[in-house]
Write an enzyme that holds these catalytic residues in place. Structure first.
Site, PDB file in Angstrom:
ATOM      1  CD  GLU A  22      -9.881   4.055   4.878  1.00 48.96           C
ATOM      2  OE1 GLU A  22     -10.670   3.205   4.452  1.00 48.96           O
ATOM      3  OE2 GLU A  22      -9.509   4.100   6.051  1.00 48.96           O
ATOM      4  CD  GLU A  58      -6.693   4.627  10.984  1.00 45.84           C
ATOM      5  OE1 GLU A  58      -7.690   4.045  11.452  1.00 45.84           O
ATOM      6  OE2 GLU A  58      -5.973   4.170  10.082  1.00 45.84           O
TER       7      GLU A  58
END
Length: 306
Positions: free
Chosen positions: A184, A189
């Protein structure tokens, strides 16, 4: 973010029906990853910037692009994006991801708006009972994958305690190898209690969850990312991922950073955009959090060597 198993297992979108196995799997991954991000990470920007790669990109080909042009209220292009549905027990997020254009729609001005609301018009059920919030999560699984390239999005993120926007990628083989073996790449974020900081992280076997490898980038002068649009990108090459914000490089990761663990980023990945509410990392909304909150996306673009 986080990765559970397929369909109701993926991201353990807890007993919820998934649009597709990949969509579910992606949800799982994202929740796992997000939960694992190093909340205290902070890295000073490198003295060089991504501008040096701009010239080389001029000779590259656009492999994927969505400028979100269309009539106000329209849903995203179904030829490019899958819309995931369900909740997420693994990260203990509070939202239910809805279908259609209820929480993800074009604004008629060239933007995609993903909206988190404190509502439950469909009597959706979540892992904790009746859902309190709705939002949206989109991915390109089965539509588009890339192996290497420059991946970027210009967006204006929301704000508030418990608000968790993300722009990230999952290995397309997640359905067969699971997470975190799929790998990932979290391009951006943000957790609401850090209004001026975003995080970029790698997750893989032996370095997932809170053990993810990454760093944060903080705006100067106490500025908040929600105050304006910013461009978040990675330059992804064999044995290297480099993160930048508005052209400023703030970290680069290579296999040497993984303490002997496997580098699983030399294969196809698909894209994900989502806006979560609550969860282990950001915490839940509180009395200071206002709704609705919007993640406004100007464009998403992937360029690769031609």
């Amino acid at each position: 973010m986080t990765v559970p198993s397929p369909h109701r297992a993926v991201r353990r979108l807890s007993r919820k029906r998934r649009t597709t196995l990949y969509a579910a799997l992606s949800l799982l991954c994202c929740s796992v990853v997000m939960t694992a991000l190093p909340a205290g990470a902070s890295a000073a920007p490198d003295p060089h910037t991504a501008a040096s790669s701009t010239g080389s990109r001029a000779a590259q080909a656009v492999a994927f692009e969505d400028n979100f042009d269309g009539a106000a209220g329209s849903a995203v292009d179904g030829g490019k994006w899958l819309t995931e549905t369900g909740d997420n027990v693994d990260n203990h997020e509070r939202q239910y991801y809805t279908a259609g254009n209820s929480n993800a729609a074009l604004d008629g001005q060239g933007n995609l708006v993903i909206t988190a609301r404190k509502e439950n018009p469909g009597n959706y059920q979540c892992w904790y009972g009746t859902c309190e919030y709705t939002s949206s999560r989109l991915n390109t699984s089965g539509k588009f994958t890339a192996t290497y390239g420059h991946v970027e999005s210009r967006m204006k993120i929301p704000r508030g305690q418990g608000i968790w926007p993300a722009f990230w990628m999952l290995g397309a083989d997640i359905g067969s190898v699971g997470w975190p073996n799929s790998g990932e790449i979290d391009i951006m974020e943000n957790v609401g209690f850090e209004p001026g900081t975003v995080h970029g992280t790698l997750h893989g076997p032996g370095y997932s969850g809170s053990g993810g490898i990454g760093a944060g980038y903080t705006l100067p002068g106490g500025a908040a990312f929600a105050d304006d649009f910013h461009t978040f990108a990675v330059d992804w090459a064999p044995d290297s991922v480099t993160w930048s914000v508005d052209g400023t490089v703030y970290q680069q990761r290579t296999p040497a950073d993984l303490n002997g663990n496997d580098w699983v980023f030399d294969k196809p990945f698909f894209l994900i955009l989502n806006l979560a509410v609550g969860g282990y990392w950001p915490g839940d909304p509180d009395g200071s959090t206002s709704f609705p909150q919007e993640l406004v996306v100007d464009y998403v673009r992937v360029t690769t060597g031609d």
